[in-house]
Motif scaffolding. Structure first.
Motif, PDB file in Angstrom:
ATOM      1  N   LEU A   1     -30.718 119.835  57.547  1.00 40.99           N
ATOM      2  CA  LEU A   1     -30.573 121.061  56.640  1.00 40.99           C
ATOM      3  C   LEU A   1     -31.594 122.313  57.146  1.00 40.99           C
ATOM      4  CD1 LEU A   1     -31.253 119.083  53.459  1.00 40.99           C
ATOM      5  CD2 LEU A   1     -29.403 120.387  54.022  1.00 40.99           C
ATOM      6  N   ASN A   2     -32.721 122.120  57.548  1.00 45.61           N
ATOM      7  CA  ASN A   2     -33.610 123.088  58.151  1.00 45.61           C
ATOM      8  C   ASN A   2     -32.928 123.867  59.349  1.00 45.61           C
ATOM      9  OD1 ASN A   2     -35.503 122.607  56.169  1.00 45.61           O
ATOM     10  ND2 ASN A   2     -36.857 121.394  57.301  1.00 45.61           N
ATOM     11  N   ASN A   3     -32.332 123.200  60.132  1.00 43.43           N
ATOM     12  CA  ASN A   3     -31.685 123.763  61.541  1.00 43.43           C
ATOM     13  C   ASN A   3     -30.528 124.424  60.989  1.00 43.43           C
ATOM     14  OD1 ASN A   3     -33.392 122.836  63.435  1.00 43.43           O
ATOM     15  ND2 ASN A   3     -32.016 121.037  63.807  1.00 43.43           N
ATOM     16  N   LEU A   4     -29.820 124.134  59.916  1.00 42.06           N
ATOM     17  CA  LEU A   4     -28.677 124.624  59.274  1.00 42.06           C
ATOM     18  C   LEU A   4     -29.013 126.191  58.524  1.00 42.06           C
ATOM     19  CD1 LEU A   4     -25.545 124.689  58.478  1.00 42.06           C
ATOM     20  CD2 LEU A   4     -26.093 123.544  56.642  1.00 42.06           C
ATOM     21  N   LEU A   5     -29.978 125.896  57.923  1.00 46.47           N
ATOM     22  CA  LEU A   5     -30.674 127.142  57.082  1.00 46.47           C
ATOM     23  C   LEU A   5     -31.332 127.674  57.736  1.00 46.47           C
ATOM     24  CD1 LEU A   5     -31.036 125.343  53.504  1.00 46.47           C
ATOM     25  CD2 LEU A   5     -29.321 126.741  54.311  1.00 46.47           C
ATOM     26  N   GLN A   6     -31.796 127.426  59.002  1.00 46.27           N
ATOM     27  CA  GLN A   6     -32.408 128.550  60.011  1.00 46.27           C
ATOM     28  C   GLN A   6     -33.911 128.732  59.366  1.00 46.27           C
ATOM     29  OE1 GLN A   6     -31.522 129.789  63.410  1.00 46.27           O
ATOM     30  NE2 GLN A   6     -30.807 127.534  62.787  1.00 46.27           N
ATOM     31  N   GLY A   7     -34.656 127.532  59.034  1.00 44.62           N
ATOM     32  CA  GLY A   7     -35.840 127.948  58.594  1.00 44.62           C
ATOM     33  C   GLY A   7     -36.678 126.638  57.905  1.00 44.62           C
ATOM     34  N   GLU A   8     -38.070 126.595  57.812  1.00 44.03           N
ATOM     35  CA  GLU A   8     -38.538 125.327  57.086  1.00 44.03           C
ATOM     36  C   GLU A   8     -38.462 125.189  55.739  1.00 44.03           C
ATOM     37  OE1 GLU A   8     -42.490 124.748  58.602  1.00 44.03           O
ATOM     38  OE2 GLU A   8     -41.764 125.346  60.544  1.00 44.03           O
ATOM     39  N   TYR A   9     -37.216 124.977  55.302  1.00 45.86           N
ATOM     40  CA  TYR A   9     -36.898 125.057  53.790  1.00 45.86           C
ATOM     41  C   TYR A   9     -37.426 123.738  53.219  1.00 45.86           C
ATOM     42  CZ  TYR A   9     -34.403 129.462  54.403  1.00 45.86           C
ATOM     43  OH  TYR A   9     -34.218 130.798  54.655  1.00 45.86           O
ATOM     44  N   PHE A  10     -37.195 122.482  53.546  1.00 45.25           N
ATOM     45  CA  PHE A  10     -37.188 121.279  53.177  1.00 45.25           C
ATOM     46  C   PHE A  10     -38.376 120.311  53.806  1.00 45.25           C
ATOM     47  CE2 PHE A  10     -33.063 122.353  51.964  1.00 45.25           C
ATOM     48  CZ  PHE A  10     -33.109 122.234  50.437  1.00 45.25           C
ATOM     49  N   THR A  11     -39.223 119.729  53.222  1.00 46.24           N
ATOM     50  CA  THR A  11     -40.118 118.656  53.551  1.00 46.24           C
ATOM     51  C   THR A  11     -39.721 117.562  53.284  1.00 46.24           C
ATOM     52  OG1 THR A  11     -41.354 118.527  51.605  1.00 46.24           O
ATOM     53  CG2 THR A  11     -42.187 120.528  53.514  1.00 46.24           C
ATOM     54  N   PRO A  12     -40.179 116.261  53.638  1.00 46.63           N
ATOM     55  CA  PRO A  12     -39.858 114.951  53.375  1.00 46.63           C
ATOM     56  C   PRO A  12     -40.103 114.876  52.035  1.00 46.63           C
ATOM     57  CG  PRO A  12     -41.043 114.774  55.435  1.00 46.63           C
ATOM     58  CD  PRO A  12     -41.043 116.230  55.052  1.00 46.63           C
ATOM     59  N   VAL A  13     -41.152 115.243  51.570  1.00 43.80           N
ATOM     60  CA  VAL A  13     -41.611 115.301  50.011  1.00 43.80           C
ATOM     61  C   VAL A  13     -40.582 115.963  48.986  1.00 43.80           C
ATOM     62  CG1 VAL A  13     -43.200 115.918  48.227  1.00 43.80           C
ATOM     63  CG2 VAL A  13     -44.009 114.946  50.404  1.00 43.80           C
ATOM     64  N   ASP A  14     -40.075 117.033  49.595  1.00 45.07           N
ATOM     65  CA  ASP A  14     -39.130 117.744  48.679  1.00 45.07           C
ATOM     66  C   ASP A  14     -37.779 116.985  48.825  1.00 45.07           C
ATOM     67  OD1 ASP A  14     -40.699 120.304  48.717  1.00 45.07           O
ATOM     68  OD2 ASP A  14     -39.818 121.096  50.552  1.00 45.07           O
TER      69      ASP A  14
END
Length: 151
Positions: A19-32
């Motif tokens: 997801l983060n690679n697709l969205l090109q940023g640190e959008y999701f963490t394991p907790v999210d």
């Protein structure tokens, strides 16, 4: 290629990296992602309860593990292979793309097509004005150490 966001693999967090690679940023963490999965589990439990909390189907559902939390994960393929097990993004040429996808499919991988409006990113802007050429293919994480030890 520094402007392409590439989150490297850590643990079994394939979905997060995808997801983060697709969205090109640190959008999701394991907790999210865990929180989202738990919310989906609760919504599914409520929907299943609508059929009757005493039903066999509901009792069977409660005994099953979550269908929203999985350690296997997936990775994303666009024009770049953003496999989080690589040391960086891998450029995939137009000619090679069809062969690469056929190989992945033959090896049993799932291939997903993402459509819609995705967030703007710096890499997309750069790719829009200039052609990128990859100087060196990225290696699998750990491949360099293995090669140095056994060479």
């Amino acid at each position: 290629m520094d402007s392409i966001f590439h989150e490297k693999q850590e643990g079994s967090l394939c979905a997060q990296h995808c997801l983060n690679n697709l969205l090109q940023g640190e959008y999701f963490t394991p907790v999210d992602l865990s929180s989202i999965a738990h919310q989906l589990d609760e919504e599914e439990r409520m929907r299943m309860a609508e059929g009757g909390m005493g039903s066999e189907e509901y009792r069977t559902f409660l005994q099953q593990p979550s269908g929203n939390m999985d350690d296997s994960g997936f990775f994303s393929i666009q024009w770049f292979n953003l496999n989080s097990l690589l040391t960086g993004p891998e450029l995939i040429s137009d000619t090679y793309l069809a062969l690469f996808l056929a190989q992945l499919q033959q090896e049993g991988y799932s291939i997903f097509v993402i459509r819609g409006n995705l967030p703007e990113c710096e890499a997309e802007q750069i790719l829009g004005i200039m052609r990128v050429q990859q100087q060196q293919r990225p290696r699998l994480i750990g491949e360099e150490e293995y090669k140095n030890v056994y060479d």
